[in-house]
Design a protein around this motif. Sequence first.
Motif, mmCIF file in Angstrom:
data_model
loop_
_atom_site.group_PDB
_atom_site.id
_atom_site.type_symbol
_atom_site.label_atom_id
_atom_site.label_comp_id
_atom_site.label_asym_id
_atom_site.label_seq_id
_atom_site.Cartn_x
_atom_site.Cartn_y
_atom_site.Cartn_z
ATOM 1 N N GLY A 1 0.805 -1.214 0.000
ATOM 2 C CA GLY A 1 0.000 0.000 0.000
ATOM 3 C C GLY A 1 0.835 1.259 0.000
ATOM 4 O O GLY A 1 1.945 1.288 -0.525
ATOM 5 N N TRP A 2 0.296 2.278 0.638
ATOM 6 C CA TRP A 2 0.908 3.602 0.604
ATOM 7 C C TRP A 2 0.672 4.294 1.945
ATOM 8 O O TRP A 2 -0.129 3.845 2.775
ATOM 9 N N GLY A 3 1.383 5.406 2.156
ATOM 10 C CA GLY A 3 1.191 6.178 3.376
ATOM 11 C C GLY A 3 1.880 7.522 3.256
ATOM 12 O O GLY A 3 2.813 7.691 2.474
ATOM 13 N N GLY A 4 1.391 8.503 4.002
ATOM 14 C CA GLY A 4 2.004 9.819 3.970
ATOM 15 C C GLY A 4 1.485 10.708 5.071
ATOM 16 O O GLY A 4 0.434 10.429 5.677
ATOM 17 N N ASN A 5 2.217 11.751 5.353
ATOM 18 C CA ASN A 5 1.789 12.695 6.389
ATOM 19 C C ASN A 5 2.363 14.086 6.126
ATOM 20 O O ASN A 5 3.315 14.251 5.354
ATOM 21 N N ARG A 6 1.747 15.061 6.793
ATOM 22 C CA ARG A 6 2.292 16.410 6.717
ATOM 23 C C ARG A 6 3.646 16.425 7.405
ATOM 24 O O ARG A 6 3.796 15.905 8.523
ATOM 25 N N LEU A 7 4.629 16.990 6.740
ATOM 26 C CA LEU A 7 5.953 17.086 7.340
ATOM 27 C C LEU A 7 5.880 18.043 8.521
ATOM 28 O O LEU A 7 5.453 19.183 8.385
ATOM 29 N N GLY A 8 6.258 17.540 9.662
ATOM 30 C CA GLY A 8 6.097 18.327 10.879
ATOM 31 C C GLY A 8 5.036 17.746 11.784
ATOM 32 O O GLY A 8 4.865 18.177 12.924
ATOM 33 N N GLY A 9 4.288 16.758 11.270
ATOM 34 C CA GLY A 9 3.328 16.063 12.103
ATOM 35 C C GLY A 9 1.989 16.747 12.224
ATOM 36 O O GLY A 9 1.645 17.641 11.462
ATOM 37 N N LYS A 10 1.234 16.318 13.228
ATOM 38 C CA LYS A 10 -0.145 16.795 13.373
ATOM 39 C C LYS A 10 -0.228 18.283 13.710
ATOM 40 O O LYS A 10 -1.268 18.922 13.494
ATOM 41 N N ASP A 11 0.850 18.852 14.257
ATOM 42 C CA ASP A 11 0.822 20.266 14.621
ATOM 43 C C ASP A 11 1.300 21.181 13.489
ATOM 44 O O ASP A 11 1.301 22.413 13.640
ATOM 45 N N ALA A 12 1.707 20.587 12.377
ATOM 46 C CA ALA A 12 2.153 21.385 11.230
ATOM 47 C C ALA A 12 0.952 22.092 10.602
ATOM 48 O O ALA A 12 -0.181 21.603 10.666
ATOM 49 N N ASP B 1 -10.988 -6.934 11.977
ATOM 50 C CA ASP B 1 -10.964 -8.390 11.919
ATOM 51 C C ASP B 1 -9.659 -8.870 11.301
ATOM 52 O O ASP B 1 -9.147 -8.268 10.363
ATOM 53 N N ARG B 2 -9.119 -9.950 11.832
ATOM 54 C CA ARG B 2 -7.835 -10.473 11.348
ATOM 55 C C ARG B 2 -7.882 -10.914 9.891
ATOM 56 O O ARG B 2 -6.855 -10.977 9.225
ATOM 57 N N GLU B 3 -9.044 -11.252 9.410
ATOM 58 C CA GLU B 3 -9.158 -11.766 8.055
ATOM 59 C C GLU B 3 -9.370 -10.675 7.020
ATOM 60 O O GLU B 3 -9.504 -10.959 5.825
ATOM 61 N N ASN B 4 -9.419 -9.426 7.444
ATOM 62 C CA ASN B 4 -9.614 -8.326 6.500
ATOM 63 C C ASN B 4 -8.505 -8.283 5.462
ATOM 64 O O ASN B 4 -7.329 -8.448 5.792
ATOM 65 N N VAL B 5 -8.877 -8.058 4.224
ATOM 66 C CA VAL B 5 -7.880 -7.954 3.158
ATOM 67 C C VAL B 5 -7.482 -6.509 2.915
ATOM 68 O O VAL B 5 -6.517 -6.230 2.201
ATOM 69 N N LYS B 6 -8.229 -5.577 3.526
ATOM 70 C CA LYS B 6 -7.900 -4.162 3.399
ATOM 71 C C LYS B 6 -8.016 -3.479 4.759
ATOM 72 O O LYS B 6 -8.867 -3.820 5.568
ATOM 73 N N THR B 7 -7.141 -2.513 4.978
ATOM 74 C CA THR B 7 -7.211 -1.704 6.180
ATOM 75 C C THR B 7 -6.580 -0.342 5.889
ATOM 76 O O THR B 7 -5.810 -0.199 4.937
ATOM 77 N N GLY B 8 -6.914 0.655 6.698
ATOM 78 C CA GLY B 8 -6.358 1.986 6.485
ATOM 79 C C GLY B 8 -6.951 2.980 7.462
ATOM 80 O O GLY B 8 -7.851 2.644 8.241
ATOM 81 N N LEU B 9 -6.404 4.173 7.464
ATOM 82 C CA LEU B 9 -6.946 5.226 8.317
ATOM 83 C C LEU B 9 -6.618 6.596 7.726
ATOM 84 O O LEU B 9 -5.701 6.744 6.916
ATOM 85 N N ASN B 10 -7.407 7.578 8.152
ATOM 86 C CA ASN B 10 -7.225 8.958 7.707
ATOM 87 C C ASN B 10 -7.327 9.866 8.921
ATOM 88 O O ASN B 10 -8.397 10.008 9.517
ATOM 89 N N LEU B 11 -6.192 10.471 9.300
ATOM 90 C CA LEU B 11 -6.147 11.363 10.446
ATOM 91 C C LEU B 11 -6.112 12.830 10.018
ATOM 92 O O LEU B 11 -5.805 13.693 10.817
ATOM 93 N N ARG B 12 -6.400 13.059 8.760
ATOM 94 C CA ARG B 12 -6.291 14.396 8.145
ATOM 95 C C ARG B 12 -4.820 14.747 7.883
ATOM 96 O O ARG B 12 -4.437 15.047 6.764
ATOM 97 N N TRP B 13 -4.001 14.684 8.939
ATOM 98 C CA TRP B 13 -2.583 15.030 8.778
ATOM 99 C C TRP B 13 -1.728 13.819 8.406
ATOM 100 O O TRP B 13 -0.567 13.953 8.025
ATOM 101 N N LEU B 14 -2.320 12.620 8.489
ATOM 102 C CA LEU B 14 -1.636 11.378 8.109
ATOM 103 C C LEU B 14 -2.657 10.413 7.543
ATOM 104 O O LEU B 14 -3.752 10.280 8.098
#
Length: 342
Positions: A233-244, A314-327
């Motif tokens: 998969g993929w991932g990314g965040n604002r450089l500087g973290g949640k307070d950026a 669930d352990r059997e999930n084939v997909k997972t993810g999250l959106n924290l706005r900053w990450l």
Amino acid sequence: MKNTLITVAFSFLMLGCANTDSTSASQTVAEDPLKEQLFHQWFAAEFDNYEQNWQDKIDKEKDEALQVHEHIHHVFAPLPTPALAGETYFVKQYMDGDASKVYRQRLYQFVRNKEKGAIQLNIYRFKDEAKYADAHLTPELYQSLTKEEITTYPGCEVYWKWTGEYFAGEMVHNACAIKSRRSGKMLYFNDTLRLTDNEIWIADVAHDEDGKYVFGNKAGIPHINRKVTYFEGWGGNRLGGKDAPEDAKWGFTRKITIHNEGQIVPLIDDKTGKKTGYSVQLAKLTYQNTKNPILKLGIIDNKTGKTVTYIWSDRENVKTGLNLRWLQTGLTKKAKRPHFAF
């Protein structure tokens, strides 16, 4: 009369079919009496005991005498070797989820042992460890490997037998004897193993000629390693973290490969090659208060090493993810060769 003949003929035909099926079935059993095909189907994978190590650390807070199982990752990669008969594997084992902490690198050879009615594992060591490091990534090396480049210790073979539920492996008791370079004493090694479709249990112990403990779990509890499943998969965040600030630049990792047994993968910006300050972790865990097995997706702050947030599914999930706005991150079970990173 005509109907009677047809009935008799049909009966003989069905009897012949039944005999054919019976013969075919017996031939199938005879062709694979040791369940070799099933063994290799189960064995060829990567295994890890992250949850066992994690649980031991928690339990040790209550019982200081508890011996914590080391966190070990096992790579059992099928790799044909022209120099050896049977099925061969490149084996790499490392500690603490760190692929640079390799403590064992071997060539495994599996052959039939009709006398013992077992699948015999011969374990070879590379004389030139550096040359064959990560040989599973450069399989062409094995094509030119010669027997002069490997060595083994007679008596250290492991014999695998089908129990009807799993494969049990063991050495001949005290047959694996090697003289210690450090102490000059003979060391005796004994392994007891279990292989299922999802786990391999390894209880390897050693004592010296005086009967003194050298290594292994003193309580006799094996390392319980589960077959890993890789996600991409993929991932990314604002450089500087949640307070950026919201208009801050983002760092993106567009090619994550991560397994579900506690692996931690840092988010590194593809364009600059710099770490974004955060890592992703996938882990199959069972929390003490719930006893509910889950798949945890966690985000780790690299500075503190602490998990800043996580979700479970669930352990059997084939997909997972999250959106924290900053990450953000999204992961999907690997479609091809899901039990290998390569």
